[in-house]
Write an enzyme that holds these catalytic residues in place. Structure first.
Site, PDB file in Angstrom:
ATOM      1  N   CYS A  43      -1.594  -7.798   6.194  1.00 38.83           N
ATOM      2  CA  CYS A  43      -3.042  -7.566   6.285  1.00 38.83           C
ATOM      3  C   CYS A  43      -3.418  -6.781   7.535  1.00 38.83           C
ATOM      4  CB  CYS A  43      -3.774  -8.903   6.254  1.00 38.83           C
ATOM      5  SG  CYS A  43      -5.538  -8.744   6.566  1.00 38.83           S
ATOM      6  N   CYS A  48      -4.805  -4.546   4.645  1.00 40.58           N
ATOM      7  CA  CYS A  48      -6.279  -4.568   4.605  1.00 40.58           C
ATOM      8  C   CYS A  48      -6.957  -3.881   5.790  1.00 40.58           C
ATOM      9  CB  CYS A  48      -6.776  -6.011   4.562  1.00 40.58           C
ATOM     10  SG  CYS A  48      -5.750  -7.118   3.616  1.00 40.58           S
ATOM     11  N   LYS A  51      -6.173  -0.096   6.226  1.00 38.23           N
ATOM     12  CA  LYS A  51      -6.729   0.529   5.011  1.00 38.23           C
ATOM     13  C   LYS A  51      -8.238   0.722   5.142  1.00 38.23           C
ATOM     14  CE  LYS A  51      -8.516  -1.778   2.093  1.00 38.23           C
ATOM     15  NZ  LYS A  51      -7.882  -2.592   1.072  1.00 38.23           N
ATOM     16  N   TYR A 180      -4.925  -1.728  -7.195  1.00 39.38           N
ATOM     17  CA  TYR A 180      -5.710  -1.662  -5.956  1.00 39.38           C
ATOM     18  C   TYR A 180      -5.221  -0.555  -5.025  1.00 39.38           C
ATOM     19  CZ  TYR A 180      -7.635  -6.500  -6.374  1.00 39.38           C
ATOM     20  OH  TYR A 180      -8.293  -7.644  -6.742  1.00 39.38           O
ATOM     21  N   GLU A 184      -7.197   2.859  -4.075  1.00 44.34           N
ATOM     22  CA  GLU A 184      -7.787   2.953  -2.728  1.00 44.34           C
ATOM     23  C   GLU A 184      -7.217   4.146  -1.963  1.00 44.34           C
ATOM     24  OE1 GLU A 184      -8.900  -1.748  -1.992  1.00 44.34           O
ATOM     25  OE2 GLU A 184      -7.115  -0.967  -1.056  1.00 44.34           O
ATOM     26  N   HIS A 439     -36.329  -6.080  -1.680  1.00 42.65           N
ATOM     27  CA  HIS A 439     -36.699  -4.718  -2.048  1.00 42.65           C
ATOM     28  C   HIS A 439     -36.871  -3.830  -0.821  1.00 42.65           C
ATOM     29  CE1 HIS A 439     -38.392  -1.700  -4.675  1.00 42.65           C
ATOM     30  NE2 HIS A 439     -39.391  -1.543  -3.816  1.00 42.65           N
ATOM     31  N   GLU A 444     -31.051  -5.833  -5.780  1.00 41.63           N
ATOM     32  CA  GLU A 444     -32.183  -6.504  -6.441  1.00 41.63           C
ATOM     33  C   GLU A 444     -32.036  -6.429  -7.960  1.00 41.63           C
ATOM     34  OE1 GLU A 444     -36.182  -4.555  -6.100  1.00 41.63           O
ATOM     35  OE2 GLU A 444     -35.090  -3.045  -4.970  1.00 41.63           O
TER      36      GLU A 444
HETATM   37  P1  NDP Z   1      -1.295  -3.972  -8.555  1.00 47.10           P
HETATM   38  O1  NDP Z   1      -0.622  -5.094  -9.227  1.00 47.10           O
HETATM   39  O2  NDP Z   1      -2.751  -4.026  -8.295  1.00 47.10           O
HETATM   40  O3  NDP Z   1      -1.021  -2.634  -9.367  1.00 47.10           O
HETATM   41  C1  NDP Z   1       0.256  -2.211  -9.698  1.00 47.10           C
HETATM   42  C2  NDP Z   1       0.127  -0.991 -10.567  1.00 47.10           C
HETATM   43  O4  NDP Z   1       1.414  -0.456 -10.837  1.00 47.10           O
HETATM   44  C3  NDP Z   1      -0.517  -1.311 -11.905  1.00 47.10           C
HETATM   45  O5  NDP Z   1      -1.374  -0.260 -12.231  1.00 47.10           O
HETATM   46  C4  NDP Z   1       0.681  -1.378 -12.841  1.00 47.10           C
HETATM   47  O6  NDP Z   1       0.369  -1.010 -14.149  1.00 47.10           O
HETATM   48  C5  NDP Z   1       1.586  -0.319 -12.232  1.00 47.10           C
HETATM   49  N1  NDP Z   1       2.988  -0.512 -12.512  1.00 47.10           N
HETATM   50  C6  NDP Z   1       3.726  -1.620 -12.281  1.00 47.10           C
HETATM   51  N2  NDP Z   1       5.002  -1.408 -12.650  1.00 47.10           N
HETATM   52  C7  NDP Z   1       5.081  -0.144 -13.099  1.00 47.10           C
HETATM   53  C8  NDP Z   1       6.127   0.646 -13.623  1.00 47.10           C
HETATM   54  N3  NDP Z   1       7.360   0.175 -13.743  1.00 47.10           N
HETATM   55  N4  NDP Z   1       5.855   1.907 -14.000  1.00 47.10           N
HETATM   56  C9  NDP Z   1       4.591   2.397 -13.893  1.00 47.10           C
HETATM   57  N5  NDP Z   1       3.567   1.691 -13.414  1.00 47.10           N
HETATM   58  C10 NDP Z   1       3.795   0.434 -13.027  1.00 47.10           C
HETATM   59  O7  NDP Z   1      -0.444  -3.727  -7.238  1.00 47.10           O
HETATM   60  P2  NDP Z   1      -0.717  -2.895  -5.916  1.00 47.10           P
HETATM   61  O8  NDP Z   1       0.615  -2.423  -5.495  1.00 47.10           O
HETATM   62  O9  NDP Z   1      -1.802  -1.902  -6.098  1.00 47.10           O
HETATM   63  O10 NDP Z   1      -1.236  -4.012  -4.915  1.00 47.10           O
HETATM   64  C11 NDP Z   1      -0.482  -5.218  -4.724  1.00 47.10           C
HETATM   65  C12 NDP Z   1      -1.396  -6.392  -4.523  1.00 47.10           C
HETATM   66  O11 NDP Z   1      -1.972  -6.313  -3.250  1.00 47.10           O
HETATM   67  C13 NDP Z   1      -2.575  -6.432  -5.484  1.00 47.10           C
HETATM   68  O12 NDP Z   1      -2.262  -7.147  -6.658  1.00 47.10           O
HETATM   69  C14 NDP Z   1      -3.638  -7.117  -4.698  1.00 47.10           C
HETATM   70  O13 NDP Z   1      -3.606  -8.496  -4.957  1.00 47.10           O
HETATM   71  C15 NDP Z   1      -3.277  -6.834  -3.254  1.00 47.10           C
HETATM   72  N6  NDP Z   1      -4.211  -5.844  -2.692  1.00 47.10           N
HETATM   73  C16 NDP Z   1      -5.520  -6.181  -2.573  1.00 47.10           C
HETATM   74  C17 NDP Z   1      -6.423  -5.289  -2.058  1.00 47.10           C
HETATM   75  C18 NDP Z   1      -7.850  -5.669  -1.941  1.00 47.10           C
HETATM   76  O14 NDP Z   1      -8.162  -6.851  -2.013  1.00 47.10           O
HETATM   77  N7  NDP Z   1      -8.766  -4.709  -1.796  1.00 47.10           N
HETATM   78  C19 NDP Z   1      -6.017  -3.957  -1.608  1.00 47.10           C
HETATM   79  C20 NDP Z   1      -4.627  -3.703  -1.803  1.00 47.10           C
HETATM   80  C21 NDP Z   1      -3.769  -4.607  -2.326  1.00 47.10           C
HETATM   81  P3  NDP Z   1      -0.274  -2.071 -15.196  1.00 47.10           P
HETATM   82  O15 NDP Z   1      -1.672  -2.304 -14.742  1.00 47.10           O
HETATM   83  O16 NDP Z   1      -0.210  -1.316 -16.484  1.00 47.10           O
HETATM   84  O17 NDP Z   1       0.572  -3.282 -15.160  1.00 47.10           O
END
Ligand code: NDP
Length: 463
Positions: A43, A48, A51, A180, A184, A439, A444
Site C-alpha cells: 500500500c 495505493c 498510485k 483495478y 488506473e 446543493h 444530491e
Molecule cells: P484484478 O483481479 O482486479 O484484475 C486482473 C485482471 O487480469 C482481470 O481483468 C482479469 O480478467 C485479467 N486476467 C487475469 N488472468 C489473465 C490471463 N491469464 N490472461 C489475460 N487476462 C487475465 O487484479 P489487479 O492486478 O488489477 O489488482 C489486484 C488487486 O489489487 C485487486 O483485486 C484489488 O483488490 C487490489 N487493488 C485495489 C485497488 C483499489 O482499491 N483502488 C487498486 C489496485 C489494486 P478477468 O476479469 O476476465 O478475470
C-alpha cells in the site's frame, strides 16, 4: 523462564502486519516484526499511496485545459517525470518512517530481515540465521503481481512494481488486464501524455463491477484517447532493434511500444516461507487457508491480508488485524466482516461502489427497482469537457433496502465511503428519499431520484 521468546512474532511489515504488531505491543505484549523490503508494504511503497499521488499528477493536463472555460489563460506547461518520482519517493519514505515510529513507540522490536517458518512457533531470521520462538505468529507477507510466466517474453514486461520507478516516462505503453491496476495505470499514463493502449481478454473492462460503470468508464477513457482492445490477449512479447517491445496480439496484430505492463492479478507471497514445516496449509493459488478468525491450520499461527487472498484491499487487512487483536488479546472473539465493502477505482473519472451490481442483485432477488441518473457535471458546463456522471441505486422492491450504490464521476471514491455507512446500516430507499439534498453537489442526485428508472424481474429488465 517463559516458554517462548516472544508473545507475538509478525512476518511482514505491511498494513496488516504493522497494525497487529503495533496494537499487540501497545497492550504490553513482547512483539517482534520482520520485514525484508520496506516497512509500509504494498500500500505505502508500491500500491495505493504512490498510485494516488500519480493519479493527482496525471489530472493536471485536464485541469490546465479546463481552466480556459473559467477565464484563465494558463502558460506553457511541462511535465518532469523524474521530479514526480523523487517527490513520491520522499513522501513514501516519510510514511515508512511513521510506520516504524508507531511500532517503536509501542515497544515492538523492528527487524529488517526476511523471516521464514521452521516449525511450530519457530521462525528463522535470514540475516543472522538465528532462530526465535513465539507463542503466536502472524503471517502478513502480502502478494506480488503475477509474472504470467506462460507468456513468451514476459521478462520484457513490467508490472505495477516497476511502473512507479521507471528511469524514463515511456512515449507509449500497452497495458494488459482489465482490473483495478490496468485501468488506473492506463489513466495515469494517458494523463501524463503517454500513448496508451489497454488490452483485455473479456467483453468489457472491470468484470466484477456494475455494467453501467463498466460501459461508462470505457466510453470516457476512449473519449480521452485511450485505446481499449477487448476480447484480445497478448500472445508473445519480443524486443526489436530499437529496443521497442513488440507485442503479438491474437486479434490486433503487432503492437510496438516503449513498455508493456502486465496487470493480470496478484498472487500471495507464500513461496519459500517454510509453511509446510510448520503445518500451514495453502490453497491451489498458494494462498494461506484461514478460518473465520484468521487462524491457519497450524496452532498459534495466523494469517492476515493479501496472503490469504480473501479480499485484496488495505482496509481489509487492517480490519483483519484488529479482529485478531480483539480475539487473541482482548478476550473478545471478532470475526472479520467482509460484507458490503465500499471500494473505488481511481480511474478518470473514478468509480465508487458498494454492494451488489444490478447483475448480481438480479440473481439474488426476484424484484428490483433501479434508480439511475446520467448527467453532465456542473464543472463541465464551462470547461466544455464532454463527460458524464452516472449514479445508480439498486433497491430490493420487497423491503426497499438499498442493495447497491454505484457512481462514475469526480470524487466517486469519497462518496462511496459515505454510501458504505448507509448500506452497512441497512438504509432503505425511503431513508434516502427523506434525506435533504446538499446543493449544488453531484451527490444530491443520490437523494433526489424519486421514481425508479426501470424495474428488474427475475434478472430481466421489465420497464
Ligand atoms: P484484478 O483481479 O482486479 O484484475 C486482473 C485482471 O487480469 C482481470 O481483468 C482479469 O480478467 C485479467 N486476467 C487475469 N488472468 C489473465 C490471463 N491469464 N490472461 C489475460 N487476462 C487475465 O487484479 P489487479 O492486478 O488489477 O489488482 C489486484 C488487486 O489489487 C485487486 O483485486 C484489488 O483488490 C487490489 N487493488 C485495489 C485497488 C483499489 O482499491 N483502488 C487498486 C489496485 C489494486 P478477468 O476479469 O476476465 O478475470
Amino acid at each position: 523462564m517463559p516458554a517462548f521468546e516472544y508473545d507475538l512474532f509478525v512476518i511482514g511489515g505491511g498494513s496488516g502486519g504493522v497494525r497487529s504488531g503495533r496494537l499487540a505491543a501497545s497492550l504490553g505484549k513482547k512483539v517482534a516484526i520482520a520485514e525484508e523490503f520496506r516497512y509500509g508494504g504494498t500500500c505505502v511503497i508500491r500500491g495505493c499511496v504512490p498510485k494516488k499521488l500519480y493519479v493527482y499528477a496525471s489530472q493536471y493536463t485536464e485541469h490546465f485545459e479546463d481552466a480556459a472555460g473559467f477565464g484563465w489563460t494558463v502558460g506553457e506547461s511541462r511535465f518532469d517525470w523524474q521530479k514526480l518520482v523523487a517527490a513520491k519517493e520522499q513522501e513514501i519514505t516519510r510514511l515508512e518512517g511513521l510506520y516504524q515510529k508507531g511500532l517503536a513507540n509501542a515497544g515492538a522490536e523492528i527487524l529488517r530481515t526476511r523471516a521464514e517458518l521452521v516449525g511450530p512457533n519457530t521462525v528463522r531470521l535470514l540475516d543472522t540465521g538465528k532462530t526465535v520462538t513465539a507463542e503466536r505468529i502472524v503471517i502478513a507477507v502480502g502478494g506480488h503481481p503475477t509474472p504470467h510466466d506462460a507468456l513468451p517474453g514476459h521478462e520484457l514486461c513490467i508490472s505495477s512494481n516497476e511502473a512507479f520507478d521507471l528511469a524514463e516516462l515511456p512515449k507509449s505503453i500497452l497495458i494488459a488486464g482489465g482490473g483495478y491496476i490496468a485501468v488506473e495505470f492506463a489513466n495515469i499514463f494517458h494523463g501524463l501524455g503517454v500513448e496508451t493502449t489497454l488490452i483485455y481478454r473479456g467483453k468489457e473492462i472491470l468484470s466484477r463491477f456494475d455494467q453501467d460503470m463498466r460501459r461508462g468508464l470505457h466510453a470516457a477513457m476512449e473519449e480521452k484517447g485511450i485505446r481499449i482492445l477487448c476480447e484480445d490477449i497478448i500472445q508473445s512479447v519480443a524486443v526489436d532493434a530499437d529496443g521497442k517491445r513488440v507485442a503479438h496480439t491474437m486479434k490486433h496484430g503487432e503492437i510496438a511500444v516503449d513498455q508493456v505492463m502486465l496487470a493480470l492479478g496478484r498472487v500471495p507471497n507464500t513461496k519459500g516461507l517454510g509453511l509446510e514445516s510448520a503445518g500451514v496449509k495453502t490453497d491451489e493459488r498458494g494462498a494461506i487457508i484461514v478460518d473465520a478468525f484468521s487462524r491457519t491450520s497450524a496452532p498459534g499461527i495466523y494469517a492476515l491480508g493479501d496472503v490469504t487472498d480473501r479480499v485484496q484491499l488495505t482496509p481489509v487487512a487492517i480490519h483483519e488485524a484488529m479482529c485478531f487483536i480483539q480475539t487473541e488479546y482482548k478476550n473478545n472473539p471478532v470475526s472479520p466482516d467482509h460484507d458490503l465493502i465500499a471500494t473505488a477505482v481511481f480511474s478518470q473519472p473514478e468509480i465508487g461502489t458498494v454492494g451488489l451490481s444490478e447483475e448480481q442483485a438480479g440473481h439474488q432477488f426476484e424484484d428490483l427497482e433501479v434508480y439511475r441518473a446520467e448527467f453532465r457535471p456542473m464543472k463541465a458546463t464551462l470547461s466544455g469537457r464532454k463527460e458524464k456522471t452516472i449514479m445508480k441505486l439498486i433497491v430490493n422492491a420487497a423491503d426497499r433496502k438499498v442493495l447497491g450504490a454505484h457512481i462514475l464521476g469526480h470524487d466517486a471514491g469519497e462518496m462511496a465511503q459515505l454510501l458504505g455507512i448507509s448500506l452497512k446500516a441497512g438504509c432503505t430507499k425511503d431513508d434516502f428519499d427523506r434525506t435533504m439534498a446538499v446543493h449544488p453537489t453531484a451527490s444530491e442526485e443520490l437523494v433526489t431520484m424519486y421514481a425508479p428508472s426501470y424495474r428488474v424481474h427475475k434478472g430481466e429488465r421489465v420497464n
